[in-house]
Structure formats: structure tokens, C-alpha cells
Enzyme design. Structure first.
Site, PDB file in Angstrom:
ATOM      1  N   LYS A 173      33.944  37.431  35.912  1.00 10.01           N
ATOM      2  CA  LYS A 173      34.319  37.375  34.412  1.00 10.01           C
ATOM      3  C   LYS A 173      35.654  36.599  34.293  1.00 10.01           C
ATOM      4  O   LYS A 173      35.908  35.952  33.497  1.00 10.01           O
ATOM      5  CB  LYS A 173      34.230  38.888  33.732  1.00 10.01           C
ATOM      6  CG  LYS A 173      32.952  39.410  33.808  1.00 10.01           C
ATOM      7  CD  LYS A 173      32.890  40.648  33.175  1.00 10.01           C
ATOM      8  CE  LYS A 173      33.893  41.856  33.680  1.00 10.01           C
ATOM      9  NZ  LYS A 173      33.337  42.049  34.908  1.00 10.01           N
TER      10      LYS A 173
ATOM     11  N   ARG B  54      33.390  48.156  27.149  1.00 10.26           N
ATOM     12  CA  ARG B  54      32.504  48.517  28.170  1.00 10.26           C
ATOM     13  C   ARG B  54      31.523  49.831  27.840  1.00 10.26           C
ATOM     14  O   ARG B  54      30.659  50.314  28.618  1.00 10.26           O
ATOM     15  CB  ARG B  54      33.400  49.252  29.403  1.00 10.26           C
ATOM     16  CG  ARG B  54      33.864  48.079  30.304  1.00 10.26           C
ATOM     17  CD  ARG B  54      34.582  48.446  31.314  1.00 10.26           C
ATOM     18  NE  ARG B  54      34.860  47.346  32.356  1.00 10.26           N
ATOM     19  CZ  ARG B  54      35.479  47.712  33.475  1.00 10.26           C
ATOM     20  NH1 ARG B  54      35.678  48.970  33.972  1.00 10.26           N
ATOM     21  NH2 ARG B  54      35.988  46.692  34.344  1.00 10.26           N
TER      22      ARG B  54
ATOM     23  N   ARG C 193      37.294  39.788  48.224  1.00  6.13           N
ATOM     24  CA  ARG C 193      38.562  39.387  47.498  1.00  6.13           C
ATOM     25  C   ARG C 193      39.946  39.829  47.993  1.00  6.13           C
ATOM     26  O   ARG C 193      40.076  40.884  48.767  1.00  6.13           O
ATOM     27  CB  ARG C 193      38.526  40.333  46.238  1.00  6.13           C
ATOM     28  CG  ARG C 193      37.307  40.051  45.280  1.00  6.13           C
ATOM     29  CD  ARG C 193      37.463  40.429  43.805  1.00  6.13           C
ATOM     30  NE  ARG C 193      37.298  41.805  43.814  1.00  6.13           N
ATOM     31  CZ  ARG C 193      36.851  42.783  42.839  1.00  6.13           C
ATOM     32  NH1 ARG C 193      36.714  41.966  41.590  1.00  6.13           N
ATOM     33  NH2 ARG C 193      36.736  44.020  42.919  1.00  6.13           N
TER      34      ARG C 193
ATOM     35  N   ARG D 154      42.836  44.763  47.456  1.00  2.00           N
ATOM     36  CA  ARG D 154      42.979  45.892  46.316  1.00  2.00           C
ATOM     37  C   ARG D 154      42.255  47.418  47.050  1.00  2.00           C
ATOM     38  O   ARG D 154      41.497  47.315  47.933  1.00  2.00           O
ATOM     39  CB  ARG D 154      41.932  45.433  45.310  1.00  2.00           C
ATOM     40  CG  ARG D 154      42.632  44.576  44.422  1.00  2.00           C
ATOM     41  CD  ARG D 154      41.794  44.138  43.299  1.00  2.00           C
ATOM     42  NE  ARG D 154      40.974  45.035  42.626  1.00  2.00           N
ATOM     43  CZ  ARG D 154      40.290  44.840  41.621  1.00  2.00           C
ATOM     44  NH1 ARG D 154      40.136  43.559  41.174  1.00  2.00           N
ATOM     45  NH2 ARG D 154      39.457  45.660  40.974  1.00  2.00           N
TER      46      ARG D 154
ATOM     47  N   ARG E 164      30.986  51.494  41.686  1.00  4.54           N
ATOM     48  CA  ARG E 164      31.601  50.820  40.372  1.00  4.54           C
ATOM     49  C   ARG E 164      30.471  50.067  39.959  1.00  4.54           C
ATOM     50  O   ARG E 164      30.330  50.405  38.657  1.00  4.54           O
ATOM     51  CB  ARG E 164      32.686  49.925  40.694  1.00  4.54           C
ATOM     52  CG  ARG E 164      34.119  50.619  41.011  1.00  4.54           C
ATOM     53  CD  ARG E 164      35.256  49.456  41.609  1.00  4.54           C
ATOM     54  NE  ARG E 164      35.310  48.616  40.277  1.00  4.54           N
ATOM     55  CZ  ARG E 164      35.769  47.527  40.337  1.00  4.54           C
ATOM     56  NH1 ARG E 164      35.922  46.869  41.641  1.00  4.54           N
ATOM     57  NH2 ARG E 164      36.053  46.464  39.273  1.00  4.54           N
TER      58      ARG E 164
END
Length: 296
Positions: A76, A153, A187, A231, A242
Site C-alpha cells: 500500500k 481499518r 523488509r 522492524r 497481523r
């Protein structure tokens, strides 16, 4: 509990600043040719041969007001940022707002740290509070329009947003869950410049009606390579949680916008080189193709 109630009331009140930040337009999607799902809701899928007739006006005449939906790690932020540069409107990512608050050592920092590290969704009240502050700051600088990434959300958030401004389009990015997991695990962020990269080299075979997907890694320049960090919430356990939380709590938001004829579903065919031109085509942004280099 009393403190939460006070936060909720002040946040909902300040969100009304949205209406002064953005311009409302209903004409942008008058050319949509809807498909009807088996549930009777209207949806728009940019698969081959069924691209909606979407005409985007020059940003001198109007500012788009778009929302980006999609599971964690789908991209996104990447595509919202590119479209933001292309169309000249601010990209507002609630995930970035949360991370900025975490780094600020402000009053919400410790609470947010516990929530994020456990892979839970941040509460409506906190998100609305952070978003309101960002919109007020943008309004003061004369910003018009927006691309919202990570908000709403929940149905509750969507209803609040609907009450104060008109959303033109809700773009729902979709990607296979096994690919999502690999992407998230790959990531990395540069601890010095803050740049986002991905070290995963994804080659997934087609199965169960899904096409094969290949995604090349998005590697950093040489001077960032030794400074890459992962992260704290990008562990396999947290990522799966998640995605599960998203499927359980956020998918109803898709139905909320589908029922209003504003949902455009886009199945990512691969990495940025494959997906970006097809996304522009799905949005009928052909007139902007000469500006693609500016958005890269």
C-alpha cells in the site's frame, strides 16, 4: 476508562477538520461499469477486459480523495507514494504516523510500543487522534486532497470518515498470503537514512488457480547495505497474526465500500515493474504515463 472516553470525543471532533482539508467531488467515477458479486454487492475488478472507465481530471481542477486497503505487506505504501507523486496530493500513511509517535517519546509512545510489538491493531481512538493532527497540519499548509493508507481499518472508522468527507475511490490491493509472508520477512529499513528496502527474492509457482508470481528484491545502495535493520514486528509469528487480524477485522471494510460502489480490486501480478504500469492502466491514468519517471 474516563481518559479513553475523553480521547474518543476529542478525536472524533477534531476529525471534522477533514472537510476543510479536502475538496469533495462526485463526478470522477460516473463512468464506472460495475460487476455484481455473488453477494449482490457492487465491485470493480481491473482484471483483463473489465477495467473501469475511470477518468482522472487534472489536479489543477480537483484533488483526488482516495483510500488504500490491503493486507499488511501488500505494498500500500509503495503504490500510494508513487500515485501521490504522480498526482500531486499528500500520501498520509497511518502506519507512519504511529511510527513517528513511537519515535517521539510522547504520551502514547509506550502504549503504542506494546500494541505494535504484539501485532495488534491500534485502537480507533488513537488512530483518529493521530490522523486528525496530521490533517490539521496539512490544512494549515494549504494541502488539498489525500491518499489515505492504513485508514479506515474498521467499519466504525469508515463510518466516521464517511460522515465528514466524500471518498472518491477505495483501491484494494490483493496478493497471495504466502507471498505476503515472504515480502514482510524480507523488509528492511536503513537505520541512517530511513529508506525502506526488501531483500526477499520471491519466485512462487502457480497453484490452486493462482498464477505464478516473481518479485525481485528491492536492494539498497551500497552505503546503506551495512545499516539495514529489521522492524521489531516483522517476525513470522507476528506477521501471521497481523494478517489474521486483518482478515478478521478489516475485510468488512471492503464490503462497506463495495456496497457503496467505490471499491476497485487490484490483484498485484508481480513486483513493481510488472504491477505499476498495470495499476496505471486500471486507474485509466494513461495521460499521466509520461510522468511515470517522476513517481519512480
Amino acid at each position: 476508562m474516563a481518559a479513553l472516553t475523553r480521547l474518543s470525543k476529542s478525536s472524533f471532533s477534531s476529525l471534522s477538520s477533514l472537510s476543510s482539508v479536502s475538496r469533495i467531488s462526485r463526478s470522477l467515477y460516473s463512468g464506472f461499469a460495475p460487476d455484481t458479486s455473488s453477494h449482490g454487492a457492487t465491485s470493480y475488478s481491473p482484471r483483463l477486459g473489465s477495467t473501469p472507465n475511470l477518468a482522472v481530471k487534472d489536479t489543477k481542477d480537483r484533488s483526488v480523495q482516495w483510500v488504500f486497503l490491503g493486507s499488511p505487506g501488500v505494498g500500500k505504501g509503495t503504490y500510494a507514494s508513487r500515485l501521490s507523486n504522480l498526482l500531486g496530493v499528500p500520501h498520509i500513511a497511518t502506519g507512519d504516523l504511529v511510527r513517528e509517535e513511537l519515535a517521539s517519546s510522547g504520551p502514547l509512545s509506550q502504549e503504542l510500543s506494546e500494541i505494535v510489538n504484539q501485532g495488534k491493531l491500534v485502537s480507533d481512538e488513537i488512530i483518529i487522534n493521530l490522523l486528525s493532527k496530521r490533517l490539521e497540519a496539512g490544512g494549515a499548509k494549504g494541502e488539498l486532497g489525500f491518499i489515505l493508507d492504513g485508514f479506515p481499518r474498521t467499519i466504525r472508522q469508515a463510518e466516521i470518515l464517511e460522515g465528514v468527507t466524500e471518498i472518491d475511490l477505495v483501491l484494494n490491493l490483493k496478493l497471495r498470503e504466502d507471498v505476503l509472508l515472504e515480502k514482510c520477512l524480507g523488509r528492511r529499513t536503513c537505520s541512517q537514512c530511513g529508506g525502506n528496502f526488501n531483500v526477499a527474492s520471491i519466485n512462487v509457482k502457480g497453484a490452486n488457480g493462482h498464477p505464478a508470481i516473481s518479485m525481485a528484491p528491492l536492494l539498497p545502495p551500497a552505503h546503506c547495505m551495512s545499516k539495514l535493520v529489521t522492524r521489531a514486528d516483522d517476525t513470522e509469528e507476528v506477521i501471521k497474526h497481523r494478517i489474521h487480524v486483518y482478515n478478521e477485522k478489516s475485510r468488512p471494510v471492503e464490503e462497506f465500500y463495495r456496497s457503496r460502489g467505490k471499491l476497485l480490486e487490484f490483484d498485484l501480478p508481480g513486483g513493481i515493474p510488472e504491477s505499476w504500469p498495470k495499476l496505471l492502466e486500471a486507474l485509466n491514468l494513461d495521460d499521466y504515463k509520461e510522468k511515470q519517471s517522476a513517481a519512480a
